[in-house]
Design a protein around this motif. Sequence first.
Motif, PDB file in Angstrom:
ATOM      1  N   GLN A  82     -87.203  26.398 -53.062  1.00  0.00           N
ATOM      2  CA  GLN A  82     -87.968  25.533 -52.182  1.00  0.00           C
ATOM      3  C   GLN A  82     -88.224  26.283 -50.886  1.00  0.00           C
ATOM      4  O   GLN A  82     -87.285  26.711 -50.208  1.00  0.00           O
ATOM      5  CB  GLN A  82     -87.188  24.244 -51.886  1.00  0.00           C
ATOM      6  N   MET A  83     -89.501  26.448 -50.558  1.00  0.00           N
ATOM      7  CA  MET A  83     -89.886  27.222 -49.380  1.00  0.00           C
ATOM      8  C   MET A  83     -90.589  26.306 -48.390  1.00  0.00           C
ATOM      9  O   MET A  83     -91.661  25.756 -48.706  1.00  0.00           O
ATOM     10  CB  MET A  83     -90.807  28.374 -49.794  1.00  0.00           C
ATOM     11  N   ASN A  84     -89.989  26.126 -47.237  1.00  0.00           N
ATOM     12  CA  ASN A  84     -90.559  25.299 -46.185  1.00  0.00           C
ATOM     13  C   ASN A  84     -90.945  26.146 -44.977  1.00  0.00           C
ATOM     14  O   ASN A  84     -90.482  27.276 -44.825  1.00  0.00           O
ATOM     15  CB  ASN A  84     -89.546  24.228 -45.758  1.00  0.00           C
ATOM     16  N   SER A  85     -91.780  25.590 -44.134  1.00  0.00           N
ATOM     17  CA  SER A  85     -92.203  26.269 -42.900  1.00  0.00           C
ATOM     18  C   SER A  85     -92.663  27.685 -43.193  1.00  0.00           C
ATOM     19  O   SER A  85     -92.241  28.648 -42.534  1.00  0.00           O
ATOM     20  CB  SER A  85     -91.049  26.285 -41.888  1.00  0.00           C
ATOM     21  N   LEU A  86     -93.528  27.820 -44.160  1.00  0.00           N
ATOM     22  CA  LEU A  86     -93.980  29.146 -44.572  1.00  0.00           C
ATOM     23  C   LEU A  86     -94.755  29.849 -43.472  1.00  0.00           C
ATOM     24  O   LEU A  86     -95.473  29.220 -42.683  1.00  0.00           O
ATOM     25  CB  LEU A  86     -94.822  29.039 -45.837  1.00  0.00           C
ATOM     26  N   LYS A  87     -94.579  31.166 -43.435  1.00  0.00           N
ATOM     27  CA  LYS A  87     -95.225  32.017 -42.445  1.00  0.00           C
ATOM     28  C   LYS A  87     -96.084  33.056 -43.162  1.00  0.00           C
ATOM     29  O   LYS A  87     -95.810  33.390 -44.319  1.00  0.00           O
ATOM     30  CB  LYS A  87     -94.162  32.739 -41.614  1.00  0.00           C
ATOM     31  N   PRO A  88     -97.080  33.614 -42.458  1.00  0.00           N
ATOM     32  CA  PRO A  88     -97.871  34.686 -43.098  1.00  0.00           C
ATOM     33  C   PRO A  88     -96.999  35.843 -43.579  1.00  0.00           C
ATOM     34  O   PRO A  88     -97.316  36.477 -44.594  1.00  0.00           O
ATOM     35  CB  PRO A  88     -98.817  35.108 -41.973  1.00  0.00           C
ATOM     36  N   GLY A  89     -95.909  36.111 -42.903  1.00  0.00           N
ATOM     37  CA  GLY A  89     -94.995  37.169 -43.309  1.00  0.00           C
ATOM     38  C   GLY A  89     -94.267  36.908 -44.610  1.00  0.00           C
ATOM     39  O   GLY A  89     -93.632  37.807 -45.160  1.00  0.00           O
ATOM     40  N   ASP A  90     -94.354  35.675 -45.122  1.00  0.00           N
ATOM     41  CA  ASP A  90     -93.749  35.354 -46.419  1.00  0.00           C
ATOM     42  C   ASP A  90     -94.674  35.707 -47.578  1.00  0.00           C
ATOM     43  O   ASP A  90     -94.273  35.577 -48.743  1.00  0.00           O
ATOM     44  CB  ASP A  90     -93.414  33.861 -46.488  1.00  0.00           C
ATOM     45  N   THR A  91     -95.896  36.142 -47.287  1.00  0.00           N
ATOM     46  CA  THR A  91     -96.847  36.504 -48.328  1.00  0.00           C
ATOM     47  C   THR A  91     -96.318  37.666 -49.164  1.00  0.00           C
ATOM     48  O   THR A  91     -95.951  38.714 -48.629  1.00  0.00           O
ATOM     49  CB  THR A  91     -98.202  36.889 -47.706  1.00  0.00           C
ATOM     50  N   ALA A  92     -96.233  37.453 -50.462  1.00  0.00           N
ATOM     51  CA  ALA A  92     -95.683  38.459 -51.366  1.00  0.00           C
ATOM     52  C   ALA A  92     -95.757  37.940 -52.795  1.00  0.00           C
ATOM     53  O   ALA A  92     -96.051  36.757 -53.025  1.00  0.00           O
ATOM     54  CB  ALA A  92     -94.223  38.766 -51.016  1.00  0.00           C
ATOM     55  N   VAL A  93     -95.470  38.823 -53.722  1.00  0.00           N
ATOM     56  CA  VAL A  93     -95.204  38.400 -55.097  1.00  0.00           C
ATOM     57  C   VAL A  93     -93.712  38.082 -55.185  1.00  0.00           C
ATOM     58  O   VAL A  93     -92.878  38.907 -54.780  1.00  0.00           O
ATOM     59  CB  VAL A  93     -95.589  39.476 -56.117  1.00  0.00           C
ATOM     60  N   TYR A  94     -93.391  36.915 -55.675  1.00  0.00           N
ATOM     61  CA  TYR A  94     -91.996  36.471 -55.773  1.00  0.00           C
ATOM     62  C   TYR A  94     -91.520  36.599 -57.214  1.00  0.00           C
ATOM     63  O   TYR A  94     -92.184  36.145 -58.140  1.00  0.00           O
ATOM     64  CB  TYR A  94     -91.871  35.034 -55.295  1.00  0.00           C
ATOM     65  N   TYR A  95     -90.348  37.217 -57.361  1.00  0.00           N
ATOM     66  CA  TYR A  95     -89.761  37.467 -58.668  1.00  0.00           C
ATOM     67  C   TYR A  95     -88.404  36.786 -58.774  1.00  0.00           C
ATOM     68  O   TYR A  95     -87.618  36.806 -57.821  1.00  0.00           O
ATOM     69  CB  TYR A  95     -89.537  38.958 -58.885  1.00  0.00           C
ATOM     70  N   CYS A  96     -88.099  36.225 -59.924  1.00  0.00           N
ATOM     71  CA  CYS A  96     -86.730  35.796 -60.145  1.00  0.00           C
ATOM     72  C   CYS A  96     -86.010  36.856 -60.985  1.00  0.00           C
ATOM     73  O   CYS A  96     -86.648  37.633 -61.702  1.00  0.00           O
ATOM     74  CB  CYS A  96     -86.646  34.428 -60.808  1.00  0.00           C
ATOM     75  N   ALA A  97     -84.692  36.882 -60.839  1.00  0.00           N
ATOM     76  CA  ALA A  97     -83.876  37.889 -61.493  1.00  0.00           C
ATOM     77  C   ALA A  97     -82.580  37.262 -61.989  1.00  0.00           C
ATOM     78  O   ALA A  97     -82.073  36.320 -61.389  1.00  0.00           O
ATOM     79  CB  ALA A  97     -83.566  39.028 -60.529  1.00  0.00           C
ATOM     80  N   ALA A  98     -82.067  37.816 -63.058  1.00  0.00           N
ATOM     81  CA  ALA A  98     -80.806  37.345 -63.637  1.00  0.00           C
ATOM     82  C   ALA A  98     -79.808  38.494 -63.687  1.00  0.00           C
ATOM     83  O   ALA A  98     -80.175  39.621 -64.061  1.00  0.00           O
ATOM     84  CB  ALA A  98     -81.048  36.810 -65.046  1.00  0.00           C
ATOM     85  N   ASP A  99     -78.578  38.198 -63.319  1.00  0.00           N
ATOM     86  CA  ASP A  99     -77.534  39.229 -63.274  1.00  0.00           C
ATOM     87  C   ASP A  99     -76.270  38.652 -63.903  1.00  0.00           C
ATOM     88  O   ASP A  99     -75.673  37.732 -63.360  1.00  0.00           O
ATOM     89  CB  ASP A  99     -77.296  39.654 -61.833  1.00  0.00           C
ATOM     90  N   ARG A 100     -75.854  39.217 -65.026  1.00  0.00           N
ATOM     91  CA  ARG A 100     -74.699  38.675 -65.748  1.00  0.00           C
ATOM     92  C   ARG A 100     -73.375  39.020 -65.074  1.00  0.00           C
ATOM     93  O   ARG A 100     -72.421  38.249 -65.144  1.00  0.00           O
ATOM     94  CB  ARG A 100     -74.687  39.182 -67.186  1.00  0.00           C
ATOM     95  N   ARG A 101     -73.305  40.178 -64.417  1.00  0.00           N
ATOM     96  CA  ARG A 101     -72.036  40.634 -63.840  1.00  0.00           C
ATOM     97  C   ARG A 101     -71.795  40.094 -62.435  1.00  0.00           C
ATOM     98  O   ARG A 101     -70.656  39.975 -61.997  1.00  0.00           O
ATOM     99  CB  ARG A 101     -71.999  42.158 -63.813  1.00  0.00           C
ATOM    100  N   ALA A 102     -72.859  39.775 -61.733  1.00  0.00           N
ATOM    101  CA  ALA A 102     -72.717  39.366 -60.332  1.00  0.00           C
ATOM    102  C   ALA A 102     -72.059  37.998 -60.211  1.00  0.00           C
ATOM    103  O   ALA A 102     -72.222  37.140 -61.071  1.00  0.00           O
ATOM    104  CB  ALA A 102     -74.076  39.335 -59.662  1.00  0.00           C
TER     105      ALA A 102
END
Length: 124
Positions: A82-102
Motif C-alpha cells: 500500500q503506497m500513500n502520499s506518492l511522490k514523483p521520486g517514487d516513479t519506478a518499476v516495482y518488483y516483488c521478490a521471494a527469499d526462502r532463507r531470509a
Amino acid sequence: QVQLVESGGGLVQAGASLKLSCVASGRTFSSYAMGWFRQAPGKEREFVASITKSGENTYYSDSVKGRFTISRDNAKNTVYLQMNSLKPGDTAVYYCAADRRAILVITTNTADYWGQGTQVTVSS
C-alpha cells in the motif's frame, strides 16, 4: 519453482495512493520472506520493504517509511504494498521478490525469485 505476478501499477498524481499486489504460484508461499523492490530508469534496483514469512514483522527503506505498508495474506498467496502520499521520486518499476532463507532482510543478491514488475508513475 515459484512464479510471482505483480499488478496494480499505474499513472497517478503526486499525493495519491496505489496498492500493488503480488500473487505467488505454488503451495509454499508461507515458506518465503517477501519483499518489494523498485528500479527507476538509469538507476540500480533498490529495496523498498520486506515482511517475514508469518507477516508479523516488516522492514522499510527510509525513503518510504511512514508512507508505504507491506502486508501479506498467506491464504491467498499474496503480498501487498500500500503506497500513500506518492511522490514523483517514487516513479519506478516495482518488483516483488521471494527469499526462502531470509528472516526479514532481503537483498537483490539473496532473493530466490522475482516477478516481472509493474510500472508506477507519479506525476507532479
